[in-house]
Motif scaffolding. Structure first.
Motif, PDB file in Angstrom:
ATOM      1  N   ILE A   1      41.482   3.995  16.656  1.00  0.00           N
ATOM      2  CA  ILE A   1      42.425   3.085  17.314  1.00  0.00           C
ATOM      3  C   ILE A   1      41.671   2.101  18.223  1.00  0.00           C
ATOM      4  N   VAL A   2      40.770   2.628  19.044  1.00  0.00           N
ATOM      5  CA  VAL A   2      40.003   1.738  19.922  1.00  0.00           C
ATOM      6  C   VAL A   2      39.076   0.864  19.070  1.00  0.00           C
ATOM      7  N   GLY A   3      38.656   1.400  17.932  1.00  0.00           N
ATOM      8  CA  GLY A   3      37.765   0.657  17.029  1.00  0.00           C
ATOM      9  C   GLY A   3      38.377  -0.627  16.503  1.00  0.00           C
ATOM     10  N   MET A   4      39.686  -0.747  16.598  1.00  0.00           N
ATOM     11  CA  MET A   4      40.324  -1.996  16.150  1.00  0.00           C
ATOM     12  C   MET A   4      40.010  -3.142  17.104  1.00  0.00           C
ATOM     13  N   LEU A   5      39.729  -2.810  18.379  1.00  0.00           N
ATOM     14  CA  LEU A   5      39.625  -3.867  19.392  1.00  0.00           C
ATOM     15  C   LEU A   5      38.413  -4.784  19.218  1.00  0.00           C
ATOM     16  N   PRO A   6      37.193  -4.217  19.052  1.00  0.00           N
ATOM     17  CA  PRO A   6      36.053  -5.128  18.920  1.00  0.00           C
ATOM     18  C   PRO A   6      36.196  -6.061  17.720  1.00  0.00           C
ATOM     19  N   GLU A   7      36.796  -5.589  16.656  1.00  0.00           N
ATOM     20  CA  GLU A   7      36.918  -6.430  15.463  1.00  0.00           C
ATOM     21  C   GLU A   7      38.125  -7.361  15.542  1.00  0.00           C
ATOM     22  N   GLY A   8      39.195  -6.843  16.151  1.00  0.00           N
ATOM     23  CA  GLY A   8      40.389  -7.668  16.308  1.00  0.00           C
ATOM     24  C   GLY A   8      40.046  -8.952  17.069  1.00  0.00           C
TER      25      GLY A   8
ATOM     26  N   ALA B   1      27.433  -6.586  11.291  1.00  0.00           N
ATOM     27  CA  ALA B   1      26.640  -5.427  11.717  1.00  0.00           C
ATOM     28  C   ALA B   1      27.514  -4.193  11.925  1.00  0.00           C
ATOM     29  N   ILE B   2      28.716  -4.399  12.433  1.00  0.00           N
ATOM     30  CA  ILE B   2      29.610  -3.247  12.646  1.00  0.00           C
ATOM     31  C   ILE B   2      29.993  -2.611  11.313  1.00  0.00           C
ATOM     32  N   GLY B   3      30.404  -3.454  10.361  1.00  0.00           N
ATOM     33  CA  GLY B   3      30.794  -2.902   9.062  1.00  0.00           C
ATOM     34  C   GLY B   3      29.638  -2.147   8.425  1.00  0.00           C
TER      35      GLY B   3
ATOM     36  N   ARG C   1      30.805  -2.145   2.826  1.00  0.00           N
ATOM     37  CA  ARG C   1      30.342  -3.171   1.887  1.00  0.00           C
ATOM     38  C   ARG C   1      30.695  -4.576   2.363  1.00  0.00           C
ATOM     39  N   GLN C   2      31.908  -4.735   2.962  1.00  0.00           N
ATOM     40  CA  GLN C   2      32.249  -6.080   3.433  1.00  0.00           C
ATOM     41  C   GLN C   2      31.313  -6.487   4.578  1.00  0.00           C
ATOM     42  N   GLY C   3      30.907  -5.513   5.394  1.00  0.00           N
ATOM     43  CA  GLY C   3      29.999  -5.814   6.502  1.00  0.00           C
ATOM     44  C   GLY C   3      28.633  -6.228   5.979  1.00  0.00           C
ATOM     45  N   TYR C   4      28.153  -5.480   5.005  1.00  0.00           N
ATOM     46  CA  TYR C   4      26.832  -5.794   4.461  1.00  0.00           C
ATOM     47  C   TYR C   4      26.862  -7.162   3.773  1.00  0.00           C
ATOM     48  N   GLU C   5      27.977  -7.480   3.148  1.00  0.00           N
ATOM     49  CA  GLU C   5      28.104  -8.789   2.490  1.00  0.00           C
ATOM     50  C   GLU C   5      28.028  -9.921   3.510  1.00  0.00           C
ATOM     51  N   ILE C   6      28.626  -9.720   4.670  1.00  0.00           N
ATOM     52  CA  ILE C   6      28.515 -10.722   5.745  1.00  0.00           C
ATOM     53  C   ILE C   6      27.050 -10.880   6.134  1.00  0.00           C
ATOM     54  N   MET C   7      26.337  -9.743   6.247  1.00  0.00           N
ATOM     55  CA  MET C   7      24.919  -9.796   6.628  1.00  0.00           C
ATOM     56  C   MET C   7      24.097 -10.518   5.560  1.00  0.00           C
ATOM     57  N   ILE C   8      24.428 -10.298   4.289  1.00  0.00           N
ATOM     58  CA  ILE C   8      23.696 -10.983   3.205  1.00  0.00           C
ATOM     59  C   ILE C   8      23.876 -12.498   3.352  1.00  0.00           C
TER      60      ILE C   8
END
Lengths: 94, 340
Positions: free
Chosen positions: B74-81, B151-153, B191-198
């Motif tokens: 639940i708290v994990g939604m905040l940094p990404e939100g 990086a988070i993903g 995978r979506q996180g790593y794709e952003i990093m790529i």
């Protein structure tokens, strides 16, 4: 006494021809919102084609402490299984 | 007529719901016979279900573990939100929305599992908002740039997967089933996180710099996600015996480092650890000392954005109060109309 909304058990039919299967539960004030929450919580990826929600308090179940008395008698009745019977190999289609 | 309702009642031995049994009697908690039978079942990899007898310490430890896990989702939604409105494209925005929605879903699966142990949702939320309950320290770090979302993903969800995969075989049935669902969905997150990093690693010099900067900031906190080193984790042995935990903190951390370093190499990113070195003999990487002082400080609530996180949670809870009340009143009215 908790002021949480009542709990509902959620069942999903994953595709036509299969039974509904228990997947979890949601809190909701009424059946309509229970369905809406169940949809958002348990079917975000085409997991189902139909949903049931049932008030948790209405579910009646057997007592795990009585599981022995309830289910073990079936163990001794192996004649209920087809493999119990010796049929000669030359007899086909049976 | 054996199935007439009142007649049937005689056959009902026990109500079974995942809802709280408000009047549940306190059983002979530490009856040695029950305890022995319980330990034997768990040792045989059987699943324990909500109404099965269990030692009080097992119930307590699991309640804490599952609710902490739920709070983390639940708290994990905040940094990404924080980045939904600033995602660099419609595609990225839709993906991030779906991911954040998944985190809410994961929190709900886990709260449901924890509730079967006899603690109400309200009590758990209360414990989170009052600061009594803990959640993963990782979410008390800020998300400064878009690269942080990558990086988070990649790292945070990667570490979470590493922690969660073994929990699909945890001894408590509702928890294990929740983890199966969570794990299925987490793979998309990583995978979506790593794709952003790529994308960033193949971008402009500035984008590469952003990727490296985010990697530098998230690497060590990700390693801390596995918890204190085994010698400072006094409950590990008990939790392993109870199959609440299936691998130790250090084992999981080592695995994470070993699979993540080659992924960083692929991105041409430098692991921010001068002591990182392949150890042929052990078949894994040696890595530098983790700053445990920082870890315990964040556990104590001194993380860079710990206060903001809890304020955001409490505000959301208070701002949503009218919706919860309205829904309850609506249902009452509807019921009254039906009765009339």
């Amino acid at each position: 006494m908790s002021s949480d909304w009542p709990l509902w058990e959620v069942f999903v039919r994953s595709k036509g021809g299969l039974s509904h299967r228990h997947v979890g539960s949601v809190h909701a004030p009424d059946a309509e919102l229970a369905l809406a929450h169940a949809r958002d919580t348990y079917t975000r990826r085409l997991e189902g084609v139909s949903l049931w929600v049932v008030p948790s308090a209405d579910i009646v179940a057997s007592n795990p402490e009585q599981a022995g008395e309830l289910f073990e008698p079936a163990q001794s009745k192996i004649y209920r299984h087809p493999t119990f019977y010796d049929i000669p190999d030359e007899v086909k289609h049976i | 007529m054996p199935f007439e309702p009142e007649h049937r009642r005689r056959y009902i031995i026990h109500m079974y719901t995942t809802e709280l049994q408000k009047s549940a009697k306190i059983e002979n908690l530490e009856d040695p016979k029950l305890l022995e039978a319980f330990e034997a079942r768990v040792a045989a990899d059987e699943f324990i279900e909500p109404k099965d007898w269990m030692p009080e310490a097992y119930r307590r430890t699991l309640t804490r573990q599952i609710s902490q896990h739920a709070h983390s989702e639940i708290v994990g939604m905040l940094p990404e939100g924080n980045w939904i409105t600033r995602a660099p494209s419609l595609r990225r925005k839709a993906i991030l929305l779906a991911k954040v929605q998944d985190e809410a879903g994961h929190g709900l699966y886990l709260y449901c599992a924890a509730e079967t142990l006899g603690t109400s949702r309200e009590q758990m939320i209360e414990a989170l908002h009052s600061g009594k309950a803990k959640y993963s320290t990782i979410f008390n770090y800020p998300t400064l740039t878009w690269a942080d979302i990558g990086a988070i993903g990649w790292l945070v969800d990667g570490a979470a997967i590493m922690n969660q995969v073994p929990l699909q075989r945890t001894s408590y049935g509702p928890y294990a089933r929740a983890m199966v669902r969570v794990c299925k969905e987490e793979s998309f997150h990583q995978r979506q996180g790593y794709e952003i990093m790529i994308a960033l690693a193949n971008g402009t010099a500035e984008q590469k710099r952003m990727a490296q900067d985010a990697f530098n900031r998230w690497w060590w906190p990700s390693l801390m996600m596995f918890g204190p080193p085994d010698e400072n984790s006094p409950n590990t042995a008990q939790s392993m015996r109870w199959r609440i935990k299936r691998e130790t903190n250090d084992e999981l951390r080592q695995k994470f480092v070993d699979i993540t370093v080659p992924q960083a190499d692929f991105l041409s990113l430098t692991v921010p650890d001068p002591q990182l070195k392949w150890n042929e003999e052990k078949g894994g990487y040696d890595f530098g000392e983790i700053d445990w002082e920082e870890f315990y400080a964040v556990v104590r609530g001194e993380g860079p954005v710990a206060k903001e996180r809890m304020k955001a949670r409490r505000d959301a809870w208070q701002d949503g109060a009218w919706v919860r009340e309205a829904a309850a009143v609506h249902e009452e009215k509807r019921r009254a109309r039906k009765a009339a």
